[in-house]
Design a protein around this motif. Structure first.
Motif, PDB file in Angstrom:
ATOM      1  N   ALA A  62       0.894  -1.264   0.051  1.00 20.11           N
ATOM      2  CA  ALA A  62      -0.080   0.182  -0.099  1.00 20.11           C
ATOM      3  C   ALA A  62       0.900   1.270  -0.130  1.00 20.11           C
ATOM      4  N   ASP A  63       2.005   1.308   0.709  1.00  9.63           N
ATOM      5  CA  ASP A  63       2.607   2.311   0.516  1.00  9.63           C
ATOM      6  C   ASP A  63       3.433   2.801  -0.730  1.00  9.63           C
ATOM      7  N   SER A  64       3.657   1.409  -1.409  1.00  8.29           N
ATOM      8  CA  SER A  64       4.197   1.830  -2.827  1.00  8.29           C
ATOM      9  C   SER A  64       3.107   2.345  -3.657  1.00  8.29           C
ATOM     10  N   TYR A  65       1.858   1.697  -3.517  1.00  5.81           N
ATOM     11  CA  TYR A  65       0.696   2.397  -4.233  1.00  5.81           C
ATOM     12  C   TYR A  65       0.553   3.664  -4.048  1.00  5.81           C
ATOM     13  N   SER A  66       0.599   4.160  -2.911  1.00  2.52           N
ATOM     14  CA  SER A  66       0.396   5.482  -2.575  1.00  2.52           C
ATOM     15  C   SER A  66       1.389   6.575  -3.128  1.00  2.52           C
ATOM     16  N   GLY A  67       2.640   6.224  -3.374  1.00  3.63           N
ATOM     17  CA  GLY A  67       3.529   6.982  -3.965  1.00  3.63           C
ATOM     18  C   GLY A  67       3.664   6.488  -5.354  1.00  3.63           C
ATOM     19  N   LEU A  68       2.833   5.973  -6.159  1.00  4.42           N
ATOM     20  CA  LEU A  68       2.806   5.451  -7.534  1.00  4.42           C
ATOM     21  C   LEU A  68       2.935   6.594  -8.381  1.00  4.42           C
ATOM     22  N   GLN A  69       2.588   7.693  -8.246  1.00  2.00           N
ATOM     23  CA  GLN A  69       2.479   8.997  -9.156  1.00  2.00           C
ATOM     24  C   GLN A  69       4.178   9.660  -9.053  1.00  2.00           C
ATOM     25  N   ASN A  70       5.173   8.915  -8.431  1.00  2.00           N
ATOM     26  CA  ASN A  70       6.325   9.124  -8.357  1.00  2.00           C
ATOM     27  C   ASN A  70       7.123   8.317  -9.396  1.00  2.00           C
ATOM     28  N   TRP A  71       6.368   7.320  -9.864  1.00  2.00           N
ATOM     29  CA  TRP A  71       7.219   6.146 -10.616  1.00  2.00           C
ATOM     30  C   TRP A  71       7.225   6.629 -12.220  1.00  2.00           C
ATOM     31  N   HIS A  72       8.084   5.906 -12.700  1.00  2.00           N
ATOM     32  CA  HIS A  72       8.442   6.614 -14.249  1.00  2.00           C
ATOM     33  C   HIS A  72       7.077   6.136 -15.017  1.00  2.00           C
TER      34      HIS A  72
END
Length: 215
Positions: free
Chosen positions: A109-119
């Motif tokens: 869930a932490d990764s999903y919450s920050g997904l908008q920082n992904w390439h």
């Protein structure tokens, strides 16, 4: 007609531990996936470089899953000597499998919450479904694009469409973390949560600073 289903459970696996295996197996059972592959990252873009080499982490993964029939390893990211952009991995998969395979990418869930920082994060739902492993203390976004993706999705689509769905799976808080395990190994302490074969390899090769003379 249902599509064949494949789940990817990515990470640095530095080192792989029982929590990784349990979460991957839970994801497979939750969505009744045909196959789940552990996807070790070569060089993560958003975190520190793993302590072990790609080859070492791959060897440990092989030991961890050798007796787990429901899990296998996919080393495609380790074969690319560059940053492991998830969107590139999924494009590579689509080139290999086409649209006749349902692919689910699992993340915390932490990764999903920050997904908008992904390439190229906007492209991910066009290439795969997204599965969220939601542990106590971690929540998914309640507003915005990521919340909308989750609200409009249905788990039934996993078996009917190759990509486009976002689903969440609530997980118990597991007592193991790779960070804590590395700290214990560096102190010469045998940590809980390591598969026996993985711990034996670490001891034999004195990885993470662990030595046989320390207990």
């Amino acid at each position: 007609m249902s599509l064949p289903t494949l789940g990817f459970f990515g990470g640095t696996f530095d080192p792989v531990h029982c929590g990784h295996l349990q979460m991957a197996l839970a994801a497979k059972a939750h969505l009744q996936l045909d196959e789940v592959r552990l996807l070790p990252c070569h060089q993560p873009p958003h975190r520190a470089t793993p302590q072990l080499t790609s080859r070492q982490r791959s060897l440990l993964l092989g030991l961890a899953v050798q007796d787990v029939d429901d899990l296998s390893i996919d080393t495609r990211e380790l074969k690319r000597d560059k940053l492991s952009w998830t969107v590139d991995t999924l494009r590579h998969c689509r080139k290999e499998f086409g649209d006749e395979l349902s692919i689910t990418l699992w993340m915390g869930a932490d990764s999903y919450s920050g997904l908008q920082n992904w390439h190229e994060w906007q492209q991910l739902p066009q290439l795969a479904h997204i599965g969220i492993l939601q542990r106590p203390g971690y929540t998914v976004p309640k507003v915005g694009v990521l919340a909308h993706w989750l609200e409009r999705s249905s788990a039934a689509n996993i078996h009917q469409q190759p990509a486009g769905t976002v689903v969440a799976l609530k997980q118990p808080l597991l007592p193991w973390s790779a960070t804590k395990i590395r700290e214990q190994l560096a102190l010469g302490v045998r940590p809980k949560g390591l598969p026996e074969s993985v711990f034996n390899y670490i001891v034999a090769h004195q990885l993470y600073g662990f030595t046989e003379t320390e207990t």
